[in-house]
Design a protein around this motif. Structure first.
Motif, PDB file in Angstrom:
ATOM      1  N   GLY A   9     -13.013  12.631 -18.852  1.00  0.00           N
ATOM      2  CA  GLY A   9     -13.182  11.213 -19.110  1.00  0.00           C
ATOM      3  C   GLY A   9     -12.804  10.346 -17.931  1.00  0.00           C
ATOM      4  N   SER A  10     -12.879   9.029 -18.153  1.00  0.00           N
ATOM      5  CA  SER A  10     -12.609   8.054 -17.093  1.00  0.00           C
ATOM      6  C   SER A  10     -11.663   6.963 -17.583  1.00  0.00           C
ATOM      7  N   LEU A  11     -10.945   6.406 -16.649  1.00  0.00           N
ATOM      8  CA  LEU A  11     -10.110   5.230 -16.884  1.00  0.00           C
ATOM      9  C   LEU A  11     -10.139   4.384 -15.624  1.00  0.00           C
ATOM     10  N   ARG A  12      -9.945   3.075 -15.799  1.00  0.00           N
ATOM     11  CA  ARG A  12      -9.783   2.190 -14.649  1.00  0.00           C
ATOM     12  C   ARG A  12      -8.453   1.464 -14.768  1.00  0.00           C
ATOM     13  N   LEU A  13      -7.605   1.674 -13.800  1.00  0.00           N
ATOM     14  CA  LEU A  13      -6.329   0.982 -13.741  1.00  0.00           C
ATOM     15  C   LEU A  13      -6.474  -0.292 -12.924  1.00  0.00           C
ATOM     16  N   SER A  14      -5.724  -1.301 -13.319  1.00  0.00           N
ATOM     17  CA  SER A  14      -5.687  -2.563 -12.579  1.00  0.00           C
ATOM     18  C   SER A  14      -4.245  -2.902 -12.247  1.00  0.00           C
ATOM     19  N   CYS A  15      -4.069  -3.605 -11.164  1.00  0.00           N
ATOM     20  CA  CYS A  15      -2.739  -4.064 -10.759  1.00  0.00           C
ATOM     21  C   CYS A  15      -2.887  -5.485 -10.228  1.00  0.00           C
ATOM     22  N   VAL A  16      -2.254  -6.421 -10.919  1.00  0.00           N
ATOM     23  CA  VAL A  16      -2.316  -7.825 -10.520  1.00  0.00           C
ATOM     24  C   VAL A  16      -1.034  -8.200  -9.798  1.00  0.00           C
ATOM     25  N   ALA A  17      -1.186  -8.832  -8.644  1.00  0.00           N
ATOM     26  CA  ALA A  17      -0.042  -9.238  -7.836  1.00  0.00           C
ATOM     27  C   ALA A  17       0.183 -10.744  -7.938  1.00  0.00           C
ATOM     28  N   SER A  18       1.441 -11.148  -7.887  1.00  0.00           N
ATOM     29  CA  SER A  18       1.787 -12.562  -7.867  1.00  0.00           C
ATOM     30  C   SER A  18       3.021 -12.757  -6.997  1.00  0.00           C
ATOM     31  N   GLY A  19       3.195 -13.985  -6.523  1.00  0.00           N
ATOM     32  CA  GLY A  19       4.399 -14.322  -5.776  1.00  0.00           C
ATOM     33  C   GLY A  19       4.338 -14.042  -4.300  1.00  0.00           C
ATOM     34  N   GLY A  20       3.206 -13.651  -3.787  1.00  0.00           N
ATOM     35  CA  GLY A  20       3.092 -13.375  -2.358  1.00  0.00           C
ATOM     36  C   GLY A  20       1.685 -13.623  -1.883  1.00  0.00           C
ATOM     37  N   THR A  21       1.444 -13.332  -0.628  1.00  0.00           N
ATOM     38  CA  THR A  21       0.103 -13.477  -0.063  1.00  0.00           C
ATOM     39  C   THR A  21      -0.588 -12.131  -0.172  1.00  0.00           C
ATOM     40  N   PHE A  22      -1.333 -11.957  -1.247  1.00  0.00           N
ATOM     41  CA  PHE A  22      -1.891 -10.647  -1.584  1.00  0.00           C
ATOM     42  C   PHE A  22      -2.721 -10.081  -0.452  1.00  0.00           C
ATOM     43  N   ARG A  23      -3.494 -10.943   0.188  1.00  0.00           N
ATOM     44  CA  ARG A  23      -4.425 -10.420   1.194  1.00  0.00           C
ATOM     45  C   ARG A  23      -3.707  -9.875   2.417  1.00  0.00           C
ATOM     46  N   SER A  24      -2.427 -10.104   2.548  1.00  0.00           N
ATOM     47  CA  SER A  24      -1.695  -9.598   3.706  1.00  0.00           C
ATOM     48  C   SER A  24      -1.036  -8.247   3.440  1.00  0.00           C
ATOM     49  N   TYR A  25      -1.190  -7.748   2.220  1.00  0.00           N
ATOM     50  CA  TYR A  25      -0.513  -6.515   1.836  1.00  0.00           C
ATOM     51  C   TYR A  25      -1.470  -5.327   1.769  1.00  0.00           C
ATOM     52  N   ALA A  26      -1.016  -4.215   2.305  1.00  0.00           N
ATOM     53  CA  ALA A  26      -1.662  -2.944   2.004  1.00  0.00           C
ATOM     54  C   ALA A  26      -1.197  -2.531   0.610  1.00  0.00           C
ATOM     55  N   MET A  27      -2.105  -1.967  -0.152  1.00  0.00           N
ATOM     56  CA  MET A  27      -1.816  -1.594  -1.533  1.00  0.00           C
ATOM     57  C   MET A  27      -2.021  -0.100  -1.734  1.00  0.00           C
ATOM     58  N   ALA A  28      -1.287   0.446  -2.672  1.00  0.00           N
ATOM     59  CA  ALA A  28      -1.398   1.880  -2.922  1.00  0.00           C
ATOM     60  C   ALA A  28      -1.122   2.183  -4.383  1.00  0.00           C
ATOM     61  N   TRP A  29      -1.584   3.341  -4.786  1.00  0.00           N
ATOM     62  CA  TRP A  29      -1.274   3.901  -6.097  1.00  0.00           C
ATOM     63  C   TRP A  29      -0.509   5.211  -5.885  1.00  0.00           C
ATOM     64  N   PHE A  30       0.556   5.350  -6.639  1.00  0.00           N
ATOM     65  CA  PHE A  30       1.324   6.583  -6.694  1.00  0.00           C
ATOM     66  C   PHE A  30       1.383   7.022  -8.153  1.00  0.00           C
ATOM     67  N   ARG A  31       1.793   8.249  -8.373  1.00  0.00           N
ATOM     68  CA  ARG A  31       1.975   8.714  -9.740  1.00  0.00           C
ATOM     69  C   ARG A  31       3.176   9.653  -9.812  1.00  0.00           C
ATOM     70  N   GLN A  32       3.723   9.728 -11.003  1.00  0.00           N
ATOM     71  CA  GLN A  32       4.884  10.581 -11.214  1.00  0.00           C
ATOM     72  C   GLN A  32       4.777  11.250 -12.568  1.00  0.00           C
ATOM     73  N   ALA A  33       4.713  12.562 -12.539  1.00  0.00           N
ATOM     74  CA  ALA A  33       4.701  13.367 -13.756  1.00  0.00           C
ATOM     75  C   ALA A  33       6.133  13.755 -14.105  1.00  0.00           C
ATOM     76  N   PRO A  34       6.377  14.128 -15.359  1.00  0.00           N
ATOM     77  CA  PRO A  34       7.737  14.512 -15.769  1.00  0.00           C
ATOM     78  C   PRO A  34       8.295  15.622 -14.877  1.00  0.00           C
TER      79      PRO A  34
END
Length: 123
Positions: free
Chosen positions: A16-41
């Protein structure tokens, strides 16, 4: 202070498929590199994907290459992770992260983190 809020996690069957979203606030979003990490038990947090502020550069962990796609919309202060062909081993809490400067696959280089969203892949 940048705040990141993830959404879009859930339970899905293998393939199957999923789409994750991440909304940023409080900073200048366009100046940031963004990443996704994950952690399993009982495992360390691991790099999944990253994207430069221009969207020109994207990087993926080998385990997700060809199945996941990272993108961003600077007008909406949002970064996305489209996850296709999901596998049980993709089960984890997924975190969004931000840093000023170039992208990195090292967890310690990111300054801001979201609270995480659970993704469970199971039949």
């Amino acid at each position: 202070q940048v705040q990141l809020v993830e959404s879009g996690g859930g339970s899905v069957q293998p393939g199957g498929s999923l789409r994750l979203s991440c909304v940023a606030s409080g900073g200048t979003f366009r100046s940031y590199a963004m990443a996704w990490f994950r952690q399993a038990p009982d495992r360390e947090r691991e790099f999944v994907a990253s994207i430069s502020w221009t969207s020109i550069k994207t990087y993926y962990a080998d385990s997700v290459k060809g199945r996941f796609t990272v993108s961003r919309d600077n007008a909406k202060n949002t970064v996305y992770l489209q996850m296709n062909s999901l596998k049980p081993e993709d089960t984890a809490v997924y975190y969004c992260a931000a840093r000023e400067g170039p992208t990195s696959d090292y967890v310690g280089r990111y300054d801001y983190w979201g609270q995480g969203t659970q993704v469970t892949v199971s039949s």
